[in-house]
Write a protein that holds these residues in place. Sequence first.
Motif, PDB file in Angstrom:
ATOM      1  N   GLY A   9       0.818  -1.206   0.000  1.00 23.40           N
ATOM      2  CA  GLY A   9       0.000   0.000   0.000  1.00 23.40           C
ATOM      3  C   GLY A   9       0.848   1.250   0.000  1.00 23.40           C
ATOM      4  N   GLY A  10       0.179   2.394   0.004  1.00 28.45           N
ATOM      5  CA  GLY A  10       0.895   3.661   0.050  1.00 28.45           C
ATOM      6  C   GLY A  10       0.114   4.775  -0.604  1.00 28.45           C
ATOM      7  N   LEU A  11       0.846   5.815  -0.988  1.00 27.08           N
ATOM      8  CA  LEU A  11       0.253   7.007  -1.592  1.00 27.08           C
ATOM      9  C   LEU A  11       0.608   7.054  -3.072  1.00 27.08           C
ATOM     10  CD1 LEU A  11      -1.134   9.798  -1.373  1.00 27.08           C
ATOM     11  CD2 LEU A  11       1.131  10.730  -0.783  1.00 27.08           C
ATOM     12  N   VAL A  12      -0.384   7.325  -3.896  1.00 27.03           N
ATOM     13  CA  VAL A  12      -0.165   7.418  -5.336  1.00 27.03           C
ATOM     14  C   VAL A  12      -1.065   8.511  -5.895  1.00 27.03           C
ATOM     15  CG1 VAL A  12      -1.910   5.669  -5.882  1.00 27.03           C
ATOM     16  CG2 VAL A  12      -0.011   6.066  -7.472  1.00 27.03           C
ATOM     17  N   GLN A  13      -0.640   9.133  -6.966  1.00 25.88           N
ATOM     18  CA  GLN A  13      -1.470  10.147  -7.624  1.00 25.88           C
ATOM     19  C   GLN A  13      -2.552   9.486  -8.470  1.00 25.88           C
ATOM     20  OE1 GLN A  13       1.242  12.727  -9.759  1.00 25.88           O
ATOM     21  NE2 GLN A  13       1.233  14.191  -8.063  1.00 25.88           N
ATOM     22  N   ALA A  14      -3.617  10.205  -8.662  1.00 30.96           N
ATOM     23  CA  ALA A  14      -4.692   9.714  -9.518  1.00 30.96           C
ATOM     24  C   ALA A  14      -4.133   9.350 -10.893  1.00 30.96           C
ATOM     25  CB  ALA A  14      -5.782  10.761  -9.651  1.00 30.96           C
ATOM     26  N   GLY A  15      -4.590   8.221 -11.411  1.00 25.65           N
ATOM     27  CA  GLY A  15      -4.087   7.729 -12.689  1.00 25.65           C
ATOM     28  C   GLY A  15      -2.918   6.774 -12.550  1.00 25.65           C
ATOM     29  N   GLY A  16      -2.353   6.703 -11.371  1.00 24.72           N
ATOM     30  CA  GLY A  16      -1.216   5.836 -11.132  1.00 24.72           C
ATOM     31  C   GLY A  16      -1.629   4.412 -10.806  1.00 24.72           C
ATOM     32  N   SER A  17      -0.622   3.614 -10.457  1.00 27.11           N
ATOM     33  CA  SER A  17      -0.835   2.196 -10.183  1.00 27.11           C
ATOM     34  C   SER A  17      -0.187   1.789  -8.867  1.00 27.11           C
ATOM     35  CB  SER A  17      -0.231   1.342 -11.309  1.00 27.11           C
ATOM     36  OG  SER A  17      -0.842   1.607 -12.539  1.00 27.11           O
ATOM     37  N   LEU A  18      -0.763   0.781  -8.262  1.00 28.82           N
ATOM     38  CA  LEU A  18      -0.191   0.123  -7.095  1.00 28.82           C
ATOM     39  C   LEU A  18      -0.471  -1.365  -7.215  1.00 28.82           C
ATOM     40  CD1 LEU A  18      -1.112   2.261  -3.933  1.00 28.82           C
ATOM     41  CD2 LEU A  18       1.186   1.804  -4.814  1.00 28.82           C
ATOM     42  N   ARG A  19       0.409  -2.135  -6.610  1.00 30.98           N
ATOM     43  CA  ARG A  19       0.191  -3.584  -6.555  1.00 30.98           C
ATOM     44  C   ARG A  19       0.197  -4.017  -5.096  1.00 30.98           C
ATOM     45  NH1 ARG A  19       0.606  -7.485 -10.526  1.00 30.98           N
ATOM     46  NH2 ARG A  19       0.918  -9.638  -9.805  1.00 30.98           N
ATOM     47  N   LEU A  20      -0.923  -4.537  -4.650  1.00 32.54           N
ATOM     48  CA  LEU A  20      -1.027  -5.081  -3.308  1.00 32.54           C
ATOM     49  C   LEU A  20      -0.718  -6.568  -3.345  1.00 32.54           C
ATOM     50  CD1 LEU A  20      -4.302  -3.403  -2.010  1.00 32.54           C
ATOM     51  CD2 LEU A  20      -1.952  -2.550  -1.896  1.00 32.54           C
ATOM     52  N   SER A  21      -0.085  -7.029  -2.291  1.00 33.89           N
ATOM     53  CA  SER A  21       0.206  -8.445  -2.185  1.00 33.89           C
ATOM     54  C   SER A  21      -0.251  -8.947  -0.818  1.00 33.89           C
ATOM     55  CB  SER A  21       1.700  -8.710  -2.364  1.00 33.89           C
ATOM     56  OG  SER A  21       1.964 -10.088  -2.409  1.00 33.89           O
ATOM     57  N   VAL A  79      -1.540 -13.859  -2.993  1.00 32.64           N
ATOM     58  CA  VAL A  79      -2.581 -13.336  -3.872  1.00 32.64           C
ATOM     59  C   VAL A  79      -2.313 -11.842  -4.033  1.00 32.64           C
ATOM     60  CG1 VAL A  79      -4.189 -13.032  -1.948  1.00 32.64           C
ATOM     61  CG2 VAL A  79      -5.046 -13.098  -4.300  1.00 32.64           C
ATOM     62  N   ASP A  80      -2.358 -11.378  -5.259  1.00 28.53           N
ATOM     63  CA  ASP A  80      -2.033  -9.991  -5.570  1.00 28.53           C
ATOM     64  C   ASP A  80      -3.241  -9.254  -6.138  1.00 28.53           C
ATOM     65  OD1 ASP A  80       1.351 -10.616  -6.830  1.00 28.53           O
ATOM     66  OD2 ASP A  80       0.528 -10.556  -4.798  1.00 28.53           O
ATOM     67  N   LEU A  81      -3.215  -7.955  -5.987  1.00 27.86           N
ATOM     68  CA  LEU A  81      -4.221  -7.098  -6.593  1.00 27.86           C
ATOM     69  C   LEU A  81      -3.493  -5.978  -7.319  1.00 27.86           C
ATOM     70  CD1 LEU A  81      -7.306  -6.612  -6.849  1.00 27.86           C
ATOM     71  CD2 LEU A  81      -7.053  -4.962  -4.983  1.00 27.86           C
ATOM     72  N   GLN A  82      -3.484  -6.041  -8.633  1.00 27.75           N
ATOM     73  CA  GLN A  82      -2.891  -4.991  -9.446  1.00 27.75           C
ATOM     74  C   GLN A  82      -3.941  -3.916  -9.674  1.00 27.75           C
ATOM     75  OE1 GLN A  82       0.312  -4.583 -10.666  1.00 27.75           O
ATOM     76  NE2 GLN A  82      -0.417  -2.580 -11.326  1.00 27.75           N
ATOM     77  N   MET A  83      -3.627  -2.705  -9.253  1.00 29.29           N
ATOM     78  CA  MET A  83      -4.587  -1.613  -9.350  1.00 29.29           C
ATOM     79  C   MET A  83      -4.034  -0.546 -10.290  1.00 29.29           C
ATOM     80  SD  MET A  83      -5.733  -1.321  -5.350  1.00 29.29           S
ATOM     81  CE  MET A  83      -4.144  -0.712  -4.813  1.00 29.29           C
ATOM     82  N   ASN A  84      -4.711  -0.342 -11.395  1.00 29.34           N
ATOM     83  CA  ASN A  84      -4.318   0.652 -12.384  1.00 29.34           C
ATOM     84  C   ASN A  84      -5.364   1.757 -12.479  1.00 29.34           C
ATOM     85  OD1 ASN A  84      -2.075  -0.972 -13.024  1.00 29.34           O
ATOM     86  ND2 ASN A  84      -3.238  -2.080 -14.592  1.00 29.34           N
ATOM     87  N   SER A  85      -4.972   2.857 -13.084  1.00 29.70           N
ATOM     88  CA  SER A  85      -5.895   3.991 -13.281  1.00 29.70           C
ATOM     89  C   SER A  85      -6.608   4.347 -11.990  1.00 29.70           C
ATOM     90  CB  SER A  85      -6.914   3.650 -14.374  1.00 29.70           C
ATOM     91  OG  SER A  85      -6.284   3.342 -15.589  1.00 29.70           O
ATOM     92  N   LEU A  86      -5.845   4.474 -10.939  1.00 35.63           N
ATOM     93  CA  LEU A  86      -6.430   4.715  -9.618  1.00 35.63           C
ATOM     94  C   LEU A  86      -7.099   6.078  -9.548  1.00 35.63           C
ATOM     95  CD1 LEU A  86      -3.641   3.075  -7.496  1.00 35.63           C
ATOM     96  CD2 LEU A  86      -6.068   2.512  -7.345  1.00 35.63           C
ATOM     97  N   LYS A  87      -8.168   6.112  -8.767  1.00 37.48           N
ATOM     98  CA  LYS A  87      -8.958   7.323  -8.568  1.00 37.48           C
ATOM     99  C   LYS A  87      -8.972   7.683  -7.086  1.00 37.48           C
ATOM    100  CE  LYS A  87     -12.126   5.670 -12.167  1.00 37.48           C
ATOM    101  NZ  LYS A  87     -13.533   5.304 -12.465  1.00 37.48           N
TER     102      LYS A  87
END
Length: 123
Positions: A9-21, A79-87
Amino acid sequence: QVQLVESGGGLVQAGGSLRLSCAASGRTFSTYTMGWFRQAPGKEREFVAAINWSGGRGLYAESVKGRFTISRDNAKNTVDLQMNSLKPGDTAVYYCAAARVETAVVATQYDYWGQGIQVNVSS
């Protein structure tokens, strides 16, 4: 007994991506449906995504469909969660969970939960 620990987890700008594991303990990981839920301040915990024991079927909430992808590695118990185009609306504490039933999209169907990890999306 299954213990679950989230990371990524963490901080990301809108439109960015994060990958949770999510790392799971226990020999029976491959028999569980794995899911991700999230809870924003002042809101109820909501379903995000789930994947069946084999990894052959993923289910998604309409709000994340096309942006998030759930995957699992039974050899590594992850188990992973790839999150793209974050809002900004994706900002929440994200929880990993394990269920014994094949199709599980409701929190009450899940038997084990991680502690949760914060995801913040700035505008």
